[in-house]
Write an enzyme that holds these catalytic residues in place. Structure first.
Site, PDB file in Angstrom:
ATOM      1  CG  HIS A   1      -1.588   1.295   1.512  1.00 45.16           C
ATOM      2  ND1 HIS A   1      -2.570   1.818   0.705  1.00 45.16           N
ATOM      3  CD2 HIS A   1      -1.406   2.201   2.508  1.00 45.16           C
ATOM      4  CE1 HIS A   1      -2.968   2.985   1.200  1.00 45.16           C
ATOM      5  NE2 HIS A   1      -2.262   3.248   2.291  1.00 45.16           N
TER       6      HIS A   1
ATOM      7  CG  ASP B   1       7.206  18.947 -25.624  1.00 44.01           C
ATOM      8  OD1 ASP B   1       7.380  18.447 -24.494  1.00 44.01           O
ATOM      9  OD2 ASP B   1       6.588  18.363 -26.527  1.00 44.01           O
TER      10      ASP B   1
ATOM     11  CD1 TRP C   1       6.772   3.208   4.486  1.00 42.03           C
ATOM     12  CD2 TRP C   1       7.982   4.053   2.812  1.00 42.03           C
ATOM     13  NE1 TRP C   1       7.138   4.476   4.829  1.00 42.03           N
ATOM     14  CE2 TRP C   1       7.881   5.032   3.824  1.00 42.03           C
ATOM     15  CE3 TRP C   1       8.700   4.368   1.660  1.00 42.03           C
ATOM     16  CZ2 TRP C   1       8.472   6.286   3.721  1.00 42.03           C
ATOM     17  CZ3 TRP C   1       9.288   5.625   1.565  1.00 42.03           C
ATOM     18  CH2 TRP C   1       9.167   6.566   2.584  1.00 42.03           C
TER      19      TRP C   1
ATOM     20  CB  SER D   1      11.080   6.641 -13.604  1.00 42.44           C
ATOM     21  OG  SER D   1       9.972   7.469 -13.773  1.00 42.44           O
TER      22      SER D   1
ATOM     23  CG  HIS E   1      12.014  14.460   6.608  1.00 41.19           C
ATOM     24  ND1 HIS E   1      10.956  13.997   7.339  1.00 41.19           N
ATOM     25  CD2 HIS E   1      11.782  15.762   6.419  1.00 41.19           C
ATOM     26  CE1 HIS E   1      10.126  14.993   7.592  1.00 41.19           C
ATOM     27  NE2 HIS E   1      10.608  16.074   7.051  1.00 41.19           N
TER      28      HIS E   1
ATOM     29  CE1 TYR F   1       8.239  17.906   4.995  1.00 41.73           C
ATOM     30  CE2 TYR F   1      10.389  18.903   5.074  1.00 41.73           C
ATOM     31  CZ  TYR F   1       9.246  18.487   5.716  1.00 41.73           C
ATOM     32  OH  TYR F   1       9.109  18.676   7.051  1.00 41.73           O
TER      33      TYR F   1
ATOM     34  CG  HIS G   1      11.515   9.782   9.921  1.00 40.51           C
ATOM     35  ND1 HIS G   1      10.197   9.697   9.528  1.00 40.51           N
ATOM     36  CD2 HIS G   1      11.997  10.899   9.318  1.00 40.51           C
ATOM     37  CE1 HIS G   1       9.912  10.704   8.714  1.00 40.51           C
ATOM     38  NE2 HIS G   1      10.993  11.448   8.571  1.00 40.51           N
TER      39      HIS G   1
ATOM     40  CB  THR H   1       5.011  24.619   7.572  1.00 46.84           C
ATOM     41  OG1 THR H   1       6.214  23.915   7.287  1.00 46.84           O
ATOM     42  CG2 THR H   1       3.847  23.861   7.006  1.00 46.84           C
TER      43      THR H   1
ATOM     44  CE  LYS I   1       4.102  27.032   0.667  1.00 44.63           C
ATOM     45  NZ  LYS I   1       4.757  28.082  -0.134  1.00 44.63           N
TER      46      LYS I   1
ATOM     47  NE  ARG J   1       3.731   2.944  11.090  1.00 47.87           N
ATOM     48  CZ  ARG J   1       4.583   3.640  10.311  1.00 47.87           C
ATOM     49  NH1 ARG J   1       5.512   4.409  10.860  1.00 47.87           N
ATOM     50  NH2 ARG J   1       4.510   3.580   9.011  1.00 47.87           N
TER      51      ARG J   1
END
Lengths: 547, 327
Positions: A78, A107, A143, A179, A263, A267, A313, A338, A341, A460
């Site tokens: 997920h 383009d 993940w 990619s 991290h 963002y 983290h 932040t 903003k 979790r």
């Protein structure tokens, strides 16, 4: 100039093209943007279906549907699918479509690479998703793929199950990284080299700015991720011991390297969202963005800070006191730009003349709900409190507020905002609003109770839980099913708009829309701005450049 | 320092008064019921720290340090709620007043340096205060010196091992054991077991997935140093009532400390994804008085000294096996 030459060449392409030639061999930024967006929507539903499995299993205590190992595969897939398959390609798709239109370029700077960077993705995800059908199942280490979990001595059946899927996942991540890096190079080259005369850097739309900065983040950190997973791979298959403690390696090193990527990655998924919202709100407030320069600097500031906060983290790994303190202070600093903003978005609305079409509704919901995610982020930054929050549902609630009601809502706002421009037809406003109200209600039913679960002590990534957690989990699951179902409305609105809508869109589409993209027809010609447009300052979204 | 004020703060057993508004009405009756049940339990003199249905906020915890995260959590939440009310309030006023349908005409301004400086500076001040408060708690947590006891915690897939290293300056000889999910929970949690998680109880308390065969026994009013490591993958040892979690990492030894104020049974879970049964390796700490602990420890040492004696009967003295023991 070279542009003239390619221009003539492109005109040949206006001859009827086969489906294959048009879509698979395309070097046109609009077609490739469309491909990215369709890919992203597909992945959004695949990743969403994994989330449905998770919420169904968590609907009540006891295991009813899946084995714990499969549950872990679902949480892992997920996350990987939503992050790398849904959100990032959606932003690249939006960038592909809109950046050339917004800066007056014909383009992307590197059209063939553009084609390649898209077409790698379906293969990468075919590789990743195919692991679900391997005999041992897919990756199930989360993940983050913490080295300590995957790199372990082969001991017993559940561990050897990991064997096959790791290689697939790592190669898939390599492909996604290639990619992303190519996409980022293309965006930087386009923005720096192909702006129309008069489109100075500090006259660019905030969305373009946000993508320019994001692209630098991508180039900086995707190789770090590639390095981290490659070391995992060699630990697993070639007997190295970068992270394997049995050979003297350090599992915490993996976490440091991973989050040095991780991290900024967070963002990468939110800065373009800031850009989108900074386009949508001024349009529907009919007032220029408040503090344009502050908005740009705030994005740059957040991007810089993203490189020096990674260990927040990892507050539970036993960092030294000095590191705890440094990373706590650095993390708290992020609240300042932040906050600027958020205040500026509110100030943009203040004194405006607002209407509330679907894109504006999503943008307003973004500001409120992303801010709630920011609040929980601030709480998580306080290390002693984080000792409690860490790895609980409080964290799950936090990052879903910033990624679902943040990134995904911004993508939805962008879709409704630009869909008439892309297709030449208006979407159905009524069903757009139904989609919005269902989404905004159910997403809160889904994620708000998870704050309480985390505070009450639910870790979790667990497939089953004590009955004390039952009530809020059931509420969350109901919200999840309904939020998932609501997205079918989104699909319906898009399909209707693209193929069935009779209502023609005007060139400007929205009364308050400003910027070069709205000076083109809806839909824009296949090749637009073959002659650079004349940029008039009063036509720009943020008013005059000296603001 | 802060601990005095924290105790007076303790309006409700799980402090849910702090958390405003959201969705409280639905849960309010059950929350009241749960609270009163808890008050009764406290009145009976035995603290029980386990999650409560409809619990809304973090628990205060039972150690000398656990008030730090609780206090910070409440302060930070309060700050966020106030800022949220101001910002969202301004947004809703704007959305109401500046609607085109009400004839609002858009202003032309898009910049105001004074305002921008103010709303950059104010958050900085708030953050400095929060940072100052957190740093104190962090420094006290990092100080594991002066411990009167050491316990080694080792994570395994998917159980914990506890080894008593020393107590009151004396080395403890060969007291250590595995602690894993109790048999009844383990049977109930199997896919399609057909068993009811609500039926897994210890006394009146539901202990589904939160009970073990042999809890960690600790004395109260003792500074206990934990050395935490793992034998296979990364785990994380977390008892919410202690106020912290610490990763158990193979090849590394982490330290942490606690000093428990109240006797009772405290429950927690592994908090780092460690494989398929990550959700099924709970932690139970039984905190007893120093006298009881000394007796228990002596019995344990004796049992391990006698070669033939298994540790079964010895543990039974203080830590009775989980109900429904036979699986």
């Amino acid at each position: 100039m070279a542009h003239e030459a390619t221009h003539d060449l492109h005109d040949d392409h206006h001859e009827p093209q086969g489906f294959f030639q048009r879509w698979v061999m395309s070097t046109n930024h609009k077609d490739i943007g469309t491909l990215y967006l369709i890919f992203s929507l597909t992945m959004f539903f695949i990743g969403g279906s994994f989330a449905m499995v998770i919420r169904a299993e968590l609907f009540k205590p006891g295991l009813q549907l899946v084995q714990p190992y499969f549950f872990n595969e679902m949480t892992t897939m997920h996350a990987l699918v939503m992050i790398f398959g849904a959100i990032m390609p959606a932003f690249v798709g939006l960038g592909n479509w809109m950046i050339p239109l917004m800066i007056g370029a014909p383009d992307m700077a590197l059209p063939r690479m553009n084609n390649l960077s898209f077409w790698i993705l379906p293969f990468a995800f075919a590789l990743l998703l195919s692991t679900l059908f391997l005999p041992g199942g897919g990756p199930a280490g989360g993940w983050t793929m913490y080295g300590g979990y995957i790199v372990q001595p082969p001991a017993g059946p559940p561990l050897s199950l990991q064997t096959g899927s790791l290689a697939y996942a790592v190669f898939a991540i390599h492909l996604m990284g290639i990619s992303s890096i190519m996409g980022a190079i293309n965006i930087i080259a386009t923005i720096l080299n192909m702006r129309a005369p008069g489109m100075d850097l500090l006259k660019m739309p905030v969305f373009v700015w946000s993508w320019l900065i994001t692209a630098f983040l991508l180039i900086a950190v995707m190789p770090v991720l590639a390095g981290a997973v490659t070391m995992l791979l060699t630990d697993k298959y070639f007997g190295t011991s970068f992270f394997n403690p049995h050979g003297g390696g350090d599992p915490v090193l993996y976490q440091h390297v991973f989050w040095f990527f991780g991290h900024p990655e967070v963002y990468i998924m939110i800065l373009p969202a800031f850009g989108i919202v900074s386009e949508v709100i001024p349009t529907f407030a009919r007032k220029p963005i408040f503090g344009y320069r502050a908005m740009v600097y705030a994005i740059a500031c957040i991007a810089f800070l993203s490189f020096i906060v990674w260990a927040h983290h990892m507050f539970a790994v036993g960092l030294p006191l000095g590191a705890d303190i440094f990373f706590m202070y650095a993390t708290m600093l992020i609240a300042v730009p932040t906050g600027v903003k958020v205040f500026n978005w509110v100030a943009t609305m203040w004194g405006g003349s607002m209407t509330f079409e679907t894109p504006m509704l999503f943008a307003i919901a973004f500001v409120i709900l992303f801010t709630i995610g920011g609040f929980s982020g601030l709480m998580l930054a306080l290390v002693p409190a984080d000792f409690q929050y860490h790895d609980t549902y409080f964290v799950v609630a936090h990052f879903h507020y910033v990624l679902v009601t943040g990134a995904a809502f911004a993508i939805m706002a962008a879709t409704y905002y630009w869909l008439p421009k892309w297709t030449g037809h208006m979407y159905n406003e009524f069903w757009g609003k139904v989609h919005f109200w269902c989404s905004v209600v159910f997403v809160n039913v889904l994620f708000f109770p998870q704050h309480f679960l985390g505070l009450a002590g639910m870790p979790r990534r667990i497939p089953d839980y004590n009955v004390a957690f039952a009530d809020f989990n059931m509420m969350s699951s109901i919200g999840g099913f309904l939020f998932g179902a609501s997205q079918l409305i989104f699909l319906g609105v898009i399909v209707h708009c693209a193929f069935f809508s009779k209502k023609k869109a005007t060139d400007r589409v929205w009364e308050g829309a400003r910027g070069l993209e709205w000076t083109l027809s809806s839909p824009p010609p296949h090749h637009s701005f073959t002659v650079p447009p004349v940029v008039r300052d009063e036509e720009l979204a943020h008013g005059h450049a000296d603001d | 320092m802060t601990s005095g004020s924290i105790r007076t703060n303790r309006a409700g057993p799980h402090g849910d008064r702090i958390r405003p508004g959201h969705r409280r009405t639905t849960g309010i009756r059950r929350a009241v019921a749960a609270s009163s049940a808890l008050v009764l339990a406290l009145a009976a003199g035995l603290a029980q720290a386990a999650p409560k249905p409809w619990q809304l906020n973090m628990e205060r915890g039972v150690t000398t340090w656990s008030g730090e995260p609780y206090f910070l959590n409440n302060v930070a939440l309060g700050v966020c709620v106030v800022i949220g009310l101001l910002v969202f309030g301004a947004m809703f006023i704007a959305m109401f007043r500046f609607r085109k349908s009400r004839g609002a005409v858009a202003e032309k301004w898009a910049h105001n340096t004074t305002v921008e400086i103010i709303w950059t500076a104010i958050p900085v001040v708030i953050l400095v205060v929060l940072a100052w408060m957190s740093t104190g708690g962090l420094v006290s947590f990092a100080n594991t010196t002066g411990s009167q006891m050491t316990v080694k915690v080792t994570g395994y897939q998917w159980k914990w091992r506890y080894d008593y290293v020393d107590y009151q300056g004396k080395a403890v000889s060969k007291v250590g054991y595995m602690s894993k999910l109790d048999a009844l929970s383990d049977k109930t949690r199997q896919l399609d077991s057909g068993m009811d998680p609500y039926a897994v109880k210890t006394g009146d308390e539901n202990t589904y997935l939160l009970d073990v065969d042999k809890p960690l026994v600790l004395p109260i009013h003792t500074k206990i140093r934990f050395v935490i490591t793992s034998d296979d993958v990364i785990h994380s040892w977390w008892v919410p009532a202690f106020g912290w979690k610490m990763d158990a990492i193979p090849g590394l030894v982490n330290t942490a400390w606690t000093n428990i104020n109240e006797a009772g049974t405290y429950r927690g879970q592994c908090a780092e994804l460690c494989g398929q049964d990550h959700g099924f390796m709970p932690i139970v700490v039984k905190a007893v008085s120093q006298e009881d602990f000394a007796k228990w420890l002596a019995a344990q040492e004796q049992a391990s000294a006698a070669p033939a004696a298994a540790d079964g009967p010895a543990t039974a003295q203080v830590a009775p096996p989980a109900p429904g023991g036979k699986g």
